[in-house]
Design an enzyme around this catalytic site. Sequence first.
Site, PDB file in Angstrom:
ATOM      1  N   GLU A   1      27.533  -2.534  41.442  1.00  0.00           N
ATOM      2  CA  GLU A   1      28.092  -1.855  40.279  1.00  0.00           C
ATOM      3  C   GLU A   1      29.420  -1.213  40.710  1.00  0.00           C
ATOM      4  O   GLU A   1      29.468  -0.430  41.642  1.00  0.00           O
ATOM      5  CB  GLU A   1      27.074  -0.819  39.785  1.00  0.00           C
ATOM      6  CG  GLU A   1      27.636   0.352  39.010  1.00  0.00           C
ATOM      7  CD  GLU A   1      28.395  -0.041  37.766  1.00  0.00           C
ATOM      8  OE1 GLU A   1      27.960  -0.948  37.043  1.00  0.00           O
ATOM      9  OE2 GLU A   1      29.443   0.585  37.518  1.00  0.00           O
TER      10      GLU A   1
ATOM     11  N   CYS B   1      26.467   6.370  35.464  1.00  0.00           N
ATOM     12  CA  CYS B   1      26.053   5.055  35.919  1.00  0.00           C
ATOM     13  C   CYS B   1      25.008   4.474  34.974  1.00  0.00           C
ATOM     14  O   CYS B   1      24.223   5.204  34.378  1.00  0.00           O
ATOM     15  CB  CYS B   1      25.440   5.210  37.315  1.00  0.00           C
ATOM     16  SG  CYS B   1      24.933   3.657  38.032  1.00  0.00           S
TER      17      CYS B   1
ATOM     18  N   CYS C   1      21.343   3.255  38.044  1.00  0.00           N
ATOM     19  CA  CYS C   1      20.307   4.255  38.304  1.00  0.00           C
ATOM     20  C   CYS C   1      20.298   5.132  37.059  1.00  0.00           C
ATOM     21  O   CYS C   1      20.870   6.196  37.009  1.00  0.00           O
ATOM     22  CB  CYS C   1      20.659   5.063  39.537  1.00  0.00           C
ATOM     23  SG  CYS C   1      22.309   5.737  39.478  1.00  0.00           S
TER      24      CYS C   1
ATOM     25  N   HIS D   1      20.688  10.831  37.365  1.00  0.00           N
ATOM     26  CA  HIS D   1      21.586  11.968  37.158  1.00  0.00           C
ATOM     27  C   HIS D   1      21.053  12.931  36.103  1.00  0.00           C
ATOM     28  O   HIS D   1      21.505  14.075  36.032  1.00  0.00           O
ATOM     29  CB  HIS D   1      22.999  11.484  36.844  1.00  0.00           C
ATOM     30  CG  HIS D   1      23.570  10.685  37.981  1.00  0.00           C
ATOM     31  ND1 HIS D   1      23.927  11.263  39.171  1.00  0.00           N
ATOM     32  CD2 HIS D   1      23.764   9.351  38.136  1.00  0.00           C
ATOM     33  CE1 HIS D   1      24.345  10.327  40.009  1.00  0.00           C
ATOM     34  NE2 HIS D   1      24.248   9.156  39.406  1.00  0.00           N
TER      35      HIS D   1
ATOM     36  N   ARG E   1      19.277   4.756  45.764  1.00  0.00           N
ATOM     37  CA  ARG E   1      20.239   4.599  46.867  1.00  0.00           C
ATOM     38  C   ARG E   1      20.281   5.796  47.789  1.00  0.00           C
ATOM     39  O   ARG E   1      21.049   5.807  48.734  1.00  0.00           O
ATOM     40  CB  ARG E   1      21.631   4.306  46.302  1.00  0.00           C
ATOM     41  CG  ARG E   1      21.728   2.900  45.797  1.00  0.00           C
ATOM     42  CD  ARG E   1      22.799   2.696  44.746  1.00  0.00           C
ATOM     43  NE  ARG E   1      22.495   1.494  44.024  1.00  0.00           N
ATOM     44  CZ  ARG E   1      21.528   1.399  43.091  1.00  0.00           C
ATOM     45  NH1 ARG E   1      20.820   2.448  42.747  1.00  0.00           N
ATOM     46  NH2 ARG E   1      21.274   0.248  42.522  1.00  0.00           N
TER      47      ARG E   1
ATOM     48  N   SER F   1      25.880   6.953  46.924  1.00  0.00           N
ATOM     49  CA  SER F   1      26.944   6.041  47.364  1.00  0.00           C
ATOM     50  C   SER F   1      28.186   6.789  47.807  1.00  0.00           C
ATOM     51  O   SER F   1      29.053   6.216  48.475  1.00  0.00           O
ATOM     52  CB  SER F   1      27.274   5.007  46.282  1.00  0.00           C
ATOM     53  OG  SER F   1      26.174   4.126  46.112  1.00  0.00           O
TER      54      SER F   1
ATOM     55  N   CYS G   1      26.774   1.396  44.853  1.00  0.00           N
ATOM     56  CA  CYS G   1      27.028   1.610  43.429  1.00  0.00           C
ATOM     57  C   CYS G   1      28.208   2.547  43.310  1.00  0.00           C
ATOM     58  O   CYS G   1      28.089   3.745  43.508  1.00  0.00           O
ATOM     59  CB  CYS G   1      25.828   2.190  42.715  1.00  0.00           C
ATOM     60  SG  CYS G   1      26.250   2.514  40.998  1.00  0.00           S
TER      61      CYS G   1
ATOM     62  N   CYS H   1      28.454   5.422  40.407  1.00  0.00           N
ATOM     63  CA  CYS H   1      27.838   6.686  40.804  1.00  0.00           C
ATOM     64  C   CYS H   1      28.725   7.463  41.749  1.00  0.00           C
ATOM     65  O   CYS H   1      28.875   8.675  41.639  1.00  0.00           O
ATOM     66  CB  CYS H   1      26.520   6.418  41.533  1.00  0.00           C
ATOM     67  SG  CYS H   1      25.125   6.303  40.437  1.00  0.00           S
TER      68      CYS H   1
HETATM   69 NI1  NFE Z   1      24.905   3.974  40.174  1.00  0.00          NI
HETATM   70 FE1  NFE Z   1      23.150   5.872  42.063  1.00  0.00          FE
HETATM   71  C1  NFE Z   1      21.589   5.571  42.816  1.00  0.00           C
HETATM   72  C2  NFE Z   1      23.110   7.617  42.206  1.00  0.00           C
HETATM   73  S1  NFE Z   1      24.500   5.562  43.610  1.00  0.00           S
HETATM   74  S2  NFE Z   1      23.222   3.821  41.280  1.00  0.00           S
HETATM   75  O1  NFE Z   1      20.569   5.240  43.241  1.00  0.00           O
HETATM   76  O2  NFE Z   1      23.116   8.715  42.224  1.00  0.00           O
HETATM   77  O3  NFE Z   1      24.596   6.180  44.707  1.00  0.00           O
END
Ligand code: NFE
Length: 570
Positions: free
Chosen positions: A14, A61, A64, A68, A482, A505, A549, A552
């Site tokens: 992503e 994102c 995932c 958040h 992640r 990430s 990702c 994110c």
């Molecule tokens: Ni966009 Fe995420 C996950 C977060 S990326 S996927 O898992 O927070 O690091």
Amino acid sequence: MADRIVVDPITRIEGHLRIEAKVENGKIVDAWSSSTMFRGVEKILQGRDPRDAWYFTQRFCGVCTTVHSIASIRAVENALGIKVPFNAEMIRNIIIGIQNVQDHVIHFYHLHALDWVDIVSALKADPKKTAQLQQSISDWKYSSEDYFRSVQNKIAAFVKTGRLGPFGNAYWGHPAYKLPPEANLMAVAHYLEALHLQKEIIKIHAILGSKNPHPQTFLVGGMSIPVDPNSQNALNADRIAQIKEFVNLAKEFVEQVYIPDLLAVASFYPEWTKIGAGHKNFLSYGEYPEDQTGYPNGLWIPAGIVLNGDITKVFDVDQNKITEYVTHSWYEYKAGDDRGKHPFDGETNWKYTGPKPPYEYLDVDTKYSWVKAPRYDDKPMEVGPLARMVIGYAKGHKEIKEAVDWALKQLNADASILFSTLGRTAARGIETLITVKRLNKWIDMLVANIKTGDLTVHNSEKWDPETWPKSAKGYGWHEAPRGALGHWIIIENKEIKNYQAVVPSTWNAGPRDAKGQRGPYEESLIGTPVADPEKPLEILRTIHSFDPCLACAVHVYDEKGKLRAKVKVL
Ligand code: NFE
Ligand code: MG
């Protein structure tokens, strides 16, 4: 500078990630990780109602899709001292657990498998031998010669159209592919099966969250999905039974397909247990509260810090030791870019100083990424399934230890192989296995609690901002697929004064810091062999093993929704 290999974009992830790598004598001797994508939610949050933050942060994102919101509501709950009802904690655990399982299945099959599996070679497979291979590794229901012939015909028809779609632009026929044609055909069949499976099992989010991506039933103080065994419009016995069916579907696939595939791939690529280790510093915040007293008590997956691969010691996580650097990122700190800032004092002042696109190389001596560089006690840390499994293993965690030891035995190897590209990929599979098994436990705990007559899903004591102190601050942690995710919030006069997210990430993909220490992706590439600089499959293997990702990681969007930098995708 022509000695650098540039991979931009790294595909099957992503967002936009670019790797520049310096190769000498067929091996990578230095590397730089850059996000060329710019977004901006942290700024948008300033001045808003803290209870709304999760709606916004969820949009960092779409991969995932829950994480958040979880981190955000926990941050507000932490700031205001809100205790979440047990039913809500269990519903959150189920949502988080199936998110992890689905995300890991997608990663293994759709984002990473084709680094190891050669689709074109599958055309040469004997379907009868493929059926024998499948039957030899598990009792999976799709294992007949006819079935594999039909899959092969499907691939052949697809290849014949000349429009390879998701299979285009890969390095088919690369000498680094080692699986025999039959194993390749079997893996392609599972790629297609996994596409179907992941969309089935995530229906749990539709049941508990009304939709996916971005379930809608989160709430500061609990959840907004009603729980009532006797109501049609609530989480009732029928819905629970449906959830259990999806969990069992996932469990069957993970046990009979994912894990056997993982072990098969690993057995053909033993050299990848010696490549891609990186710093071997690991961070986990821990996840899945199982205690009646709620988060952060009784976490099933443990929190901790392991440094330099030394699994004889696990340190506690101290949130005061977390900082972010922008020395090599396209941001500015008022007091100077050479110092790290704790997220409570974090700043998101963007300033692009990179070359004007299209460009050939980044100026890596200065700023070269939209990702900040998080550090723990000034050290770069890897986060994610490998971090969680290493920390759990080091702590002697029952399920983690058993699953890791079992997998190591199958591979005839010791724990040192965990610190590698393949170790990272294996840890993700092991985590999927133990999580999918644990899901039924949280469902049972939820049901048992409902049976006591407790139907509470929300604690509304502090819902009214009039009950809040004039100023408050807190942080919300979560183990996303992640890795370690943290949101930090400062509330003043009922509004968000500052909001900072330090996401998985960002930890893994971040660039160098003020001391010049490489980020985890960068470090993990050192020593990686590159057989053909025109087709750097090896870089993809290691970077994909982290499951990048970038949406994110950057989560910074122009206030007016405009794209700040446009980069030509090569
Ligand atoms: Ni966009 Fe995420 C996950 C977060 S990326 S996927 O898992 O927070 O690091
Ligand atoms: Mg941030």
